[in-house]
Write a protein that holds these residues in place. Structure first.
Motif, PDB file in Angstrom:
ATOM      1  N   CYS A   1      -6.343   8.734   0.991  1.00 23.37           N
ATOM      2  CA  CYS A   1      -7.022   7.450   0.814  1.00 23.37           C
ATOM      3  C   CYS A   1      -8.394   7.547   1.476  1.00 23.37           C
ATOM      4  CB  CYS A   1      -6.198   6.343   1.472  1.00 23.37           C
ATOM      5  SG  CYS A   1      -7.062   4.765   1.579  1.00 23.37           S
TER       6      CYS A   1
ATOM      7  N   CYS B   1       0.838  -1.192   0.000  1.00 28.30           N
ATOM      8  CA  CYS B   1       0.000   0.000   0.000  1.00 28.30           C
ATOM      9  C   CYS B   1       0.870   1.238   0.000  1.00 28.30           C
ATOM     10  CB  CYS B   1      -0.868  -0.087   1.252  1.00 28.30           C
ATOM     11  SG  CYS B   1      -1.665   1.395   1.774  1.00 28.30           S
ATOM     12  N   THR B   2       0.310   2.370  -0.418  1.00 32.88           N
ATOM     13  CA  THR B   2       1.095   3.598  -0.496  1.00 32.88           C
ATOM     14  C   THR B   2       1.424   4.176   0.877  1.00 32.88           C
ATOM     15  OG1 THR B   2      -1.016   4.588  -1.008  1.00 32.88           O
ATOM     16  CG2 THR B   2       0.568   4.491  -2.778  1.00 32.88           C
ATOM     17  N   TYR B   3       0.822   3.643   1.938  1.00 30.83           N
ATOM     18  CA  TYR B   3       1.203   4.121   3.269  1.00 30.83           C
ATOM     19  C   TYR B   3       2.541   3.536   3.723  1.00 30.83           C
ATOM     20  CZ  TYR B   3      -3.191   6.495   4.070  1.00 30.83           C
ATOM     21  OH  TYR B   3      -4.229   7.371   3.990  1.00 30.83           O
TER      22      TYR B   3
ATOM     23  N   TYR C   1     -14.338   3.483  -0.425  1.00 31.96           N
ATOM     24  CA  TYR C   1     -14.434   4.175  -1.722  1.00 31.96           C
ATOM     25  C   TYR C   1     -15.874   4.220  -2.220  1.00 31.96           C
ATOM     26  CZ  TYR C   1      -9.503   5.056  -2.357  1.00 31.96           C
ATOM     27  OH  TYR C   1      -8.242   5.562  -2.202  1.00 31.96           O
TER      28      TYR C   1
ATOM     29  N   CYS D   1      -4.194   4.990  -6.333  1.00 33.14           N
ATOM     30  CA  CYS D   1      -2.866   4.683  -5.804  1.00 33.14           C
ATOM     31  C   CYS D   1      -1.896   4.233  -6.880  1.00 33.14           C
ATOM     32  CB  CYS D   1      -2.973   3.675  -4.683  1.00 33.14           C
ATOM     33  SG  CYS D   1      -3.464   4.529  -3.190  1.00 33.14           S
TER      34      CYS D   1
ATOM     35  N   LYS E   1      -8.458  -5.503   4.823  1.00 28.21           N
ATOM     36  CA  LYS E   1      -7.020  -5.716   4.754  1.00 28.21           C
ATOM     37  C   LYS E   1      -6.441  -6.057   6.107  1.00 28.21           C
ATOM     38  CE  LYS E   1      -4.562  -3.300   1.158  1.00 28.21           C
ATOM     39  NZ  LYS E   1      -3.954  -1.999   0.969  1.00 28.21           N
TER      40      LYS E   1
ATOM     41  N   THR F   1      -5.268  -0.229   7.055  1.00 29.86           N
ATOM     42  CA  THR F   1      -6.002   0.754   6.245  1.00 29.86           C
ATOM     43  C   THR F   1      -7.499   0.488   6.326  1.00 29.86           C
ATOM     44  OG1 THR F   1      -5.417  -0.629   4.364  1.00 29.86           O
ATOM     45  CG2 THR F   1      -4.177   1.411   4.661  1.00 29.86           C
TER      46      THR F   1
HETATM   47  S1  SF4 Z   1      -6.394   2.899  -1.724  1.00 31.54           S
HETATM   48 FE1  SF4 Z   1      -5.743   3.252   0.394  1.00 31.54          FE
HETATM   49  S2  SF4 Z   1      -5.515   1.241   1.270  1.00 31.54           S
HETATM   50 FE2  SF4 Z   1      -5.579   0.968  -0.965  1.00 31.54          FE
HETATM   51  S3  SF4 Z   1      -3.416   1.021  -1.627  1.00 31.54           S
HETATM   52 FE3  SF4 Z   1      -4.172   3.089  -1.716  1.00 31.54          FE
HETATM   53  S4  SF4 Z   1      -3.645   4.019   0.237  1.00 31.54           S
HETATM   54 FE4  SF4 Z   1      -3.499   1.803   0.483  1.00 31.54          FE
END
Ligand code: SF4
Ligand code: SF4
Lengths: 377, 254
Positions: free
Chosen positions: A295, A35-37, A331, A265, A106, A102
C-alpha cells in the motif's frame, strides 16, 4: 461472455445480508472492516464473521460532509457517510469496527466514527523493518485479546492456523482466476473482474467462496475466448475501486480496450501474499504477511514497483492507468514513481485524479481516448 | 482525394478541406450548438471550393463538440490531431503547448508526429482562455485587445490563480492606481507560469510550439517563453492546427 455466469457473484451481497441476519439472530458475532490490512484470520479463528464495508458509493457523501472536510478522499467520506446515516446493513450488523492507521484521513475519521459504534484501531507501522514487525505483532496480539474479551471466546493457536489455511486457499483461488487474464484476448472484462473481486468481501462463508471461484475458473476455461476483446490491454493501478466507483474501467471498456488486471486493493495487490505456516507462532506469521502489503501508506514501498513491473509483463500490458482519488496524498505522490517505471518500460502512462461524481466523465474520456490512440494496433 | 477535418472547440469551430493537395480553411463561432457549427463549417468549405458534399471522401472531427456531430466518419482526440497538424507544419517541434477556451494541454511528440506523452488541465478556468476572457471584461477590454495592451516593464504580478480571487485582486490593483498595462502583463505571466509548470513536469524538449486561440496573444507567448527559457514558435494559423491534423489523418485514414 457466453457460458460464463457471474450472477452468483453479482448476488452475493444481497444473499449475504439475509445470511448475516440469521447468523446474528443465533448469537453470531460480526466485525466490520475496511482495508486489506485487516487480519481476517483472527476474526475467523474466533468463529466470528469479518464483513467488508465498502465506501464505494457517492450517496452518503453529503451527509459525511456535515462533519468531515469536503477536500478529503471520497472513500473515507463515503465510509463515514454510510456509518453516520446508518444505511449500510453490514455496518448495522457489525458488533464492532476494525480500523487501521493507514493514511491520515482514515485514522482521524475513525476517531469520529467511534462516536457511532465501537472502533478498534490497529496502529500500523509504515515499513517492513525489525521493530516495525515487533510492533505490528504486538498489535495483532492486542486485537486477538480485544476479540476474545468482546466476544467472550478463547482463540487458540490451532484455530488461527486453520483460519490461515482457509484464507491462503482463498487467495490462491482468487489469484488463479485473475491470472486467467494473462491470456490474449483476456477471458474476463475489467467489469467482470471487479464484480467478482468486489463481491467476495461480502461473502460470509469462505469455503463456499473458494468453491465458487474454482467453479468459475473451470467454466471460463471450458468456454472459448472472446475475440471481441482484442483491444488494448490496460493495467489499472492506484486507489481502491469498487462497484459504484468503476467509472474509469467503464470508460476504458466503452472505448474498446480491456482492463486486464488491477493492481489495487480490489484486485491483485495482496494476491501473492500467503501466511507462511513454517513459523512457530501464528501471530508472527500473520504479522509478516500483512506488513508486506504494498500500500502507498508504506514508506518506502518497493514491493509495489516490483509487483507492477512483473504484472506489466505477465499481463501483456499495452498501457497503465493510475487512478488517484481526490486528496489521497500517498497514491498521488507515489504516482511519480509509478510513472517513471511504466515509461521506462516504453509504455504510455496515464495518471487520473478523480472523485466519485460523474462531473468529470468527459474530461476523463478525452484523456483515456488519447492514451488509447497512442497504443492503437 | 477530398477530405475534411473539423475541430469543434468550446469557443470556435475550425475546418480544413484538403482537395487533391490544395488546402482551404474556415472558422465560425461554436455558439450553443456544436452540431450547427460543424454544419456551417462544411457548408462554408464546400461553398468556397465549389466542391459537392458527395465528392468528400471522409470527414474526421475533433474537439469538445466531436461527439455531438453525427456526420463524422471518425472522431479523434484534440491531442492526436494537434500533434499531427504541428508535425506537418514544423517537423522539428517536440513539445506543443495548447491553450484553448476551456483547457490547456502540453503534448510531447516524436519524430513521426506521434504522441509520446501529454498532460491536460481542465479542472479550473485558471490558465485557459476563459480566465483571460473574464479578466478582460473586468479591465473593460475585449480579450483580443489584451496582447497589444500589456506593458511588461511595469508588471504587476497576480498572486491568485482562482478566477474569482484574481478578479477581485485586479479590481483592488486598479483602485490603487496601478497601470492597466502592467496588470495585463501580470495576468499573462500568471497564465504562462501555470502552463510552464505543467510542461516542465512532463519534460520540455525543444523546439516548442504554442497553439490554440490564446497563442494569438503576444503577451502570453512572451510569458511562456520567459517562464520556460526557450524560444517559442506560434504557427501562423495557430487556431487551425487541430483541424489541419484531423484533415491529414482523414487523408491518411489514420
Ligand atoms: S489502499 Fe491501503 S489503506 Fe486503502 S484499502 Fe488498500 S491497503 Fe488499505
Ligand atoms: S484512497 Fe488514499 S486517502 Fe483514501 S483511504 Fe485509501 S489511502 Fe486513504
Amino acid at each position: 461472455m457466453a457460458g460464463i455466469d457471474l450472477e452468483s457473484f453479482a448476488s452475493i451481497r444481497e444473499a449475504n445480508i439475509m445470511k448475516l441476519k440469521e447468523f446474528k439472530q443465533n448469537g453470531g458475532k460480526v466485525v466490520g472492516r475496511y482495508c486489506t490490512y485487516t487480519p481476517n484470520e483472527l476474526i475467523l479463528a474466533a468463529g466470528a464473521i469479518p464483513v467488508g464495508l465498502c465506501g464505494t458509493s457517492e450517496k452518503p457523501i453529503p451527509a459525511a460532509e456535515e462533519v468531515l472536510p469536503r477536500n478529503l478522499c471520497p472513500l473515507i467520506k463515503s465510509s463515514y457517510g454510510f456509518a453516520a446515516t446508518d444505511t449500510c446493513p453490514f455496518f448495522y450488523f457489525s458488533d464492532f469496527i476494525l480500523g487501521e492507521t493507514t493514511c491520515d484521513g482514515k485514522k482521524k475519521m475513525f476517531e469520529l466514527m467511534q462516536e457511532i459504534k465501537p472502533v478498534h484501531v490497529m496502529q500500523l507501522p509504515y515499513a517492513d523493518y525489525e521493530h516495525a514487525l515487533d510492533m505490528w505483532t504486538e498489535e495483532l496480539r492486542r486485537l486477538r485479546k480485544r476479540i476474545e474479551d468482546e466476544f467472550g471466546v478463547k482463540i487458540s493457536d490451532d484455530d488461527i492456523w486453520k483460519a490461515t489455511d482457509l484464507v491462503n486457499r482463498e487467495t490462491v483461488a482468487l489469484k488463479a482466476l485473475c491470472d486467467l487474464n494473462q491470456s490474449d484476448p483476456p477471458y474476463l472484462s475489467g467489469i467482470d473482474l471487479l464484480t467478482v473481486m468486489w463481491a467476495r468481501s461480502f461473502n460470509c462463508d469462505h469455503e463456499e467462496l473458494i468453491s465458487m471461484l474454482q467453479e468459475l475458473e473451470k467454466q471460463i476455461l471450458a468456454s472459448p475466448a472472446d475475440p471481441a476483446k482484442s483491444g488494448a490491454r490496460i493495467l489499472l493501478t492506484g486507489c481502491p475501486v469498487g462497484t459504484g466507483t468503476e467509472k474509469v474501467i467503464k470508460l476504458v471498456e466503452e472505448l474498446g480496450a480491456s482492463v486486464v488486471a488491477m493492481e489495487n486493493c480490489s484486485g491483485y495487490k495482496t494476491l501473492e501474499l500467503q501466511t507462511e505456516q513454517s513459523f512457530n507462532d501464528p501471530i508472527v506469521a500473520l504479522a509478516h504477511k500483512y506488513l508486506n502489503i504494498p500500500c502507498s501508506c508504506m514508506s518506502p514501498n518497493p514491493y509495489r514497483m516490483e509487483l507492477l513491473d512483473r504484472m506489466i509483463d505477465d499481463f501483456q500490458t499495452d498501457a497503465v492507468i493510475d487512478l488517484t482519488w481526490q486528496a489521497c496524498h500517498t497514491y498521488n505522490i507515489e504516482a511519480f514513481e509509478v510513472g517513471k517505471l511504466v515509461k521506462s518500460k516504453g509504455l504510455p502512462y496515464l495518471h487520473l485524479e478523480s472523485d466519485y461524481s460523474n462531473s468529470d466523465l468527459e474530461s476523463l474520456k478525452v484523456r483515456i481516448e488519447a492514451m488509447l490512440e497512442m497504443v492503437e494496433k | 482525394m477530398i477530405v475534411i477535418g473539423i475541430d469543434i472547440g468550446s469557443v470556435s469551430a475550425k475546418g480544413y478541406i484538403i482537395s487533391n493537395g490544395s488546402h482551404h480553411r474556415t472558422i465560425v463561432p461554436t455558439g450553443w450548438s456544436p452540431r450547427d457549427a460543424g454544419q456551417a463549417i462544411i457548408d462554408q468549405l464546400l461553398d468556397a471550393t465549389r466542391i459537392e458534399r458527395d465528392q468528400v471522401e471522409r470527414i474526421y472531427v475533433t474537439g469538445y463538440g466531436r461527439v455531438a456531430f453525427e456526420q463524422a466518419d471518425k472522431t479523434i482526440t484534440e491531442i492526436k490531431c494537434h500533434a499531427r497538424g504541428i508535425a506537418e507544419l514544423y517537423p522539428e517541434i517536440r513539445t506543443i503547448i495548447d491553450i484553448g477556451g476551456q483547457d490547456s494541454k502540453v503534448i510531447r511528440i516524436g519524430e513521426m508526429g506521434q504522441v509520446l506523452d501529454f498532460a491536460m488541465n481542465d479542472k479550473c478556468a485558471a490558465g485557459t482562455g476563459r480566465f483571460l476572457q473574464v479578466m478582460a471584461t473586468v479591465l473593460g477590454l475585449d480579450v483580443s485587445e489584451l496582447g497589444g495592451a500589456e506593458e511588461p516593464g511595469q508588471m504587476q504580478m497576480i498572486s491568485s490563480m482562482c478566477t474569482v480571487f484574481a478578479e477581485s485582486e485586479i479590481i483592488g490593483s486598479l483602485a490603487r492606481g496601478n497601470p492597466k498595462g502592467g496588470i495585463i502583463a501580470g495576468l499573462h505571466q500568471s497564465v504562462g507560469k501555470r502552463v510552464a509548470a505543467m510542461a516542465r513536469r512532463m519534460g520540455v524538449r525543444e523546439q516548442v510550439a504554442f497553439t490554440g486561440g490564446v497563442a494569438i496573444n503576444q503577451g502570453v507567448k512572451r510569458a511562456v517563453a520567459k517562464e520556460l527559457g526557450t524560444r517559442i514558435i506560434v504557427p501562423e494559423a495557430c487556431q487551425y492546427t487541430g483541424a489541419l491534423g484531423a484533415a491529414l489523418l482523414a487523408l491518411e485514414k489514420g
